[in-house]
Design an enzyme around this catalytic site. Structure first.
Site, PDB file in Angstrom:
ATOM      1  N   GLY A  97     -33.428 -36.984 -29.465  1.00  0.00           N
ATOM      2  CA  GLY A  97     -34.053 -38.308 -29.558  1.00  0.00           C
ATOM      3  C   GLY A  97     -33.052 -39.443 -29.446  1.00  0.00           C
ATOM      4  O   GLY A  97     -33.245 -40.387 -28.680  1.00  0.00           O
ATOM      5  N   ASP A 148     -37.301 -37.629 -33.803  1.00  0.00           N
ATOM      6  CA  ASP A 148     -37.729 -38.844 -34.504  1.00  0.00           C
ATOM      7  C   ASP A 148     -37.598 -40.028 -33.562  1.00  0.00           C
ATOM      8  O   ASP A 148     -36.965 -39.927 -32.513  1.00  0.00           O
ATOM      9  CB  ASP A 148     -36.906 -39.071 -35.780  1.00  0.00           C
ATOM     10  CG  ASP A 148     -35.416 -39.218 -35.492  1.00  0.00           C
ATOM     11  OD1 ASP A 148     -34.970 -38.770 -34.415  1.00  0.00           O
ATOM     12  OD2 ASP A 148     -34.705 -39.776 -36.332  1.00  0.00           O
ATOM     13  N   GLN A 205     -36.705 -42.080 -41.935  1.00  0.00           N
ATOM     14  CA  GLN A 205     -36.522 -43.327 -41.186  1.00  0.00           C
ATOM     15  C   GLN A 205     -36.982 -44.501 -42.052  1.00  0.00           C
ATOM     16  O   GLN A 205     -37.271 -44.314 -43.228  1.00  0.00           O
ATOM     17  CB  GLN A 205     -37.295 -43.259 -39.856  1.00  0.00           C
ATOM     18  CG  GLN A 205     -36.648 -42.338 -38.822  1.00  0.00           C
ATOM     19  CD  GLN A 205     -35.333 -42.900 -38.262  1.00  0.00           C
ATOM     20  OE1 GLN A 205     -34.949 -44.039 -38.541  1.00  0.00           O
ATOM     21  NE2 GLN A 205     -34.625 -42.083 -37.475  1.00  0.00           N
ATOM     22  N   GLY A 232     -31.236 -43.441 -38.464  1.00  0.00           N
ATOM     23  CA  GLY A 232     -31.431 -44.867 -38.234  1.00  0.00           C
ATOM     24  C   GLY A 232     -30.424 -45.768 -38.916  1.00  0.00           C
ATOM     25  O   GLY A 232     -30.661 -46.971 -39.039  1.00  0.00           O
ATOM     26  N   ASP A 282     -21.720 -36.396 -39.457  1.00  0.00           N
ATOM     27  CA  ASP A 282     -21.189 -36.175 -38.117  1.00  0.00           C
ATOM     28  C   ASP A 282     -20.882 -37.547 -37.550  1.00  0.00           C
ATOM     29  O   ASP A 282     -21.507 -38.528 -37.937  1.00  0.00           O
ATOM     30  CB  ASP A 282     -22.214 -35.495 -37.206  1.00  0.00           C
ATOM     31  CG  ASP A 282     -23.238 -36.494 -36.691  1.00  0.00           C
ATOM     32  OD1 ASP A 282     -24.136 -36.851 -37.470  1.00  0.00           O
ATOM     33  OD2 ASP A 282     -23.113 -36.946 -35.542  1.00  0.00           O
ATOM     34  N   CYS A 322      -0.768 -32.772 -39.985  1.00  0.00           N
ATOM     35  CA  CYS A 322      -1.350 -32.165 -38.779  1.00  0.00           C
ATOM     36  C   CYS A 322      -0.264 -31.745 -37.796  1.00  0.00           C
ATOM     37  O   CYS A 322       0.879 -32.185 -37.897  1.00  0.00           O
ATOM     38  CB  CYS A 322      -2.340 -33.120 -38.117  1.00  0.00           C
ATOM     39  SG  CYS A 322      -1.594 -34.342 -37.026  1.00  0.00           S
ATOM     40  N   CYS A 325       1.448 -34.798 -36.082  1.00  0.00           N
ATOM     41  CA  CYS A 325       2.373 -35.590 -36.912  1.00  0.00           C
ATOM     42  C   CYS A 325       3.600 -34.793 -37.327  1.00  0.00           C
ATOM     43  O   CYS A 325       4.652 -35.358 -37.587  1.00  0.00           O
ATOM     44  CB  CYS A 325       1.648 -36.130 -38.149  1.00  0.00           C
ATOM     45  SG  CYS A 325       0.428 -37.383 -37.737  1.00  0.00           S
TER      46      CYS A 325
END
Ligand SMILES: [Zn+2]
Length: 389
Positions: A97, A148, A205, A232, A282, A322, A325
């Site tokens: 969506g 949605d 929503q 949303g 996410d 990491c 770095c």
């Protein structure tokens, strides 16, 4: 409700912040968790092995992209998305969506579904709540999302209400189809479900209107999903407004089920929304920004193209552990970026994802030791959204 392959256990709570474990058919996800976005079956610029080394326990796949290319039928014939892409850990798929609203051309929304033209070749498609459930059943993700209606913000109350109510009707249809596919395998002859343990999340929503959010929670809970997402948000509203809506909405969601905030956000958003009871996140930000030369560090964003880094021997973030770095200088990364080497995107993506996943690890530890508030205050003191110099 829950069924054997999919459970959420709440392990510890510190204020409203929750430490949990999400059990899926492809393994356990420790929460709060961040899901790197693997749009078309790959997280851009890095390999699955990189993601495993970074400790990513779940990734997100975009239904819209996978449906258009290579197509969910092809992926189902390959045994599902896990088998097709060679990723053995959990996967969440969105419904498609959001991409229809942000990418597709000439879209038209009716009660039946979303009619649109592909941004790739202009071909015409109709995505209904049932079709979105079918496609995700074929992909065989561990968590599927309902279709949605997303709307542009700021949305006036009336258009937000219309979209919210339509989303609830769509959620009921998506749930019926999902249960039919799960409980009566083969009942929809065109659909080859590839993950019998798939779970489905409903989406709340109502834009920034608290009353509409409450109505959406009540109606969506009544349909009864394995988990709930807040949709949303992160669409241009100020952070404080988003935090208020998250707090208001999360407080009304079931304690014993996972809560997913879709599409957020900046590193400080993660901490602030964990503080308000969110378990899953996410966002394309760490990966997309890396490809655009922006590193995210404990102090804030850093634009590697800045001339001041041309001979800077320091790693991007001296405190970061990491692989980038530990080994490379700002001067080298800037050089790679300026001459357009692919490796620049890879090395900067590795850093940004490490920063996000390490932040989630620190959040989980802090909740377990009931020191989350200390971590949150420290983060507020040291992290700024203004670019670093
Ligand atoms: Zn780093």
């Amino acid at each position: 409700m829950s069924f054997p392959d999919f459970t959420f256990s709440l392990l510890h709570q510190d204020g409203a912040a929750r430490r949990g474990a999400l059990t899926t058919p492809h393994g356990v996800v420790q929460t709060p968790a961040f899901m790197p976005v693997g749009t078309r079956g790959a997280v851009k610029a890095v390999t699955h092995r990189d993601l495993e080394d970074l400790g990513a326990e779940i990734i997100l796949g975009n239904t819209y992209h996978l449906y258009l290319k290579p197509g969910d039928d092809l992926i189902a014939r390959a045994g599902g998305l896990h088998a097709f892409i060679g990723w053995t850990r959990p996967i969440l798929t969105d419904s498609g969506g959001y991409q229809i609203f942000s990418l597709a051309e000439r879209r038209r929304i009716t009660d039946e579904g979303a009619e649109f033209r592909s941004h790739l070749d202009g071909s015409r498609h109709l995505l209904t709540p049932e079709r979105a459930a079918d496609i995700q059943a074929q992909l065989g993700s561990d968590i599927a999302m309902v279709l949605d209606e997303c709307i542009a913000t700021p949305a006036d109350r009336e258009s937000a209400r219309v979209a919210m109510e339509r989303s609830v009707r769509w959620a009921a249809r998506a749930r019926r189809r999902f249960l039919e596919l799960r409980d009566e395998p083969g009942s929809v002859p065109s659909v080859r479900a590839t993950n019998p343990g798939q779970a489905q999340f409903g989406i709340i929503q109502g834009a920034t209107h608290h009353g509409l959010r409450t109505e959406s929670v009540q109606a969506t809970r009544e349909i009864d999903f394995e988990g709930y997402a807040i949709g949303g948000l992160s669409v241009g509203e100020p952070p404080e407004v988003m935090y208020d809506v998250v707090a208001h909405t999360a407080a009304q969601l079931p304690d014993r089920q996972a809560r997913y905030l879709m599409g957020s956000g900046m590193p400080d958003d993660l901490i602030e929304c964990v503080a308000r009871g969110i378990d899953l996140f996410d966002c394309v930000l760490p990966t997309r920004n890396a490809r655009n030369g922006q590193l995210l560090t404990r102090a804030g964003p850093m634009a590697i193209r800045n001339a001041r880094y041309a001979e800077d021997p320091l790693p991007p973030d001296p405190e970061c552990g990491c692989v980038t770095c530990r080994r490379f200088s700002r001067a080298y990364l800037r050089h790679l970026y300026m001459v357009g080497e692919m490796t620049a995107a890879t090395l900067m993506t590795l850093h940004n994802l490490y920063f996000y996943l390490d932040t989630m690890w620190r959040i989980r530890e802090a909740i377990m030791f009931s020191t989350f508030e200390t971590l949150r205050l420290e983060f507020r003191r040291t992290f700024s959204r203004r670019p670093q110099h």
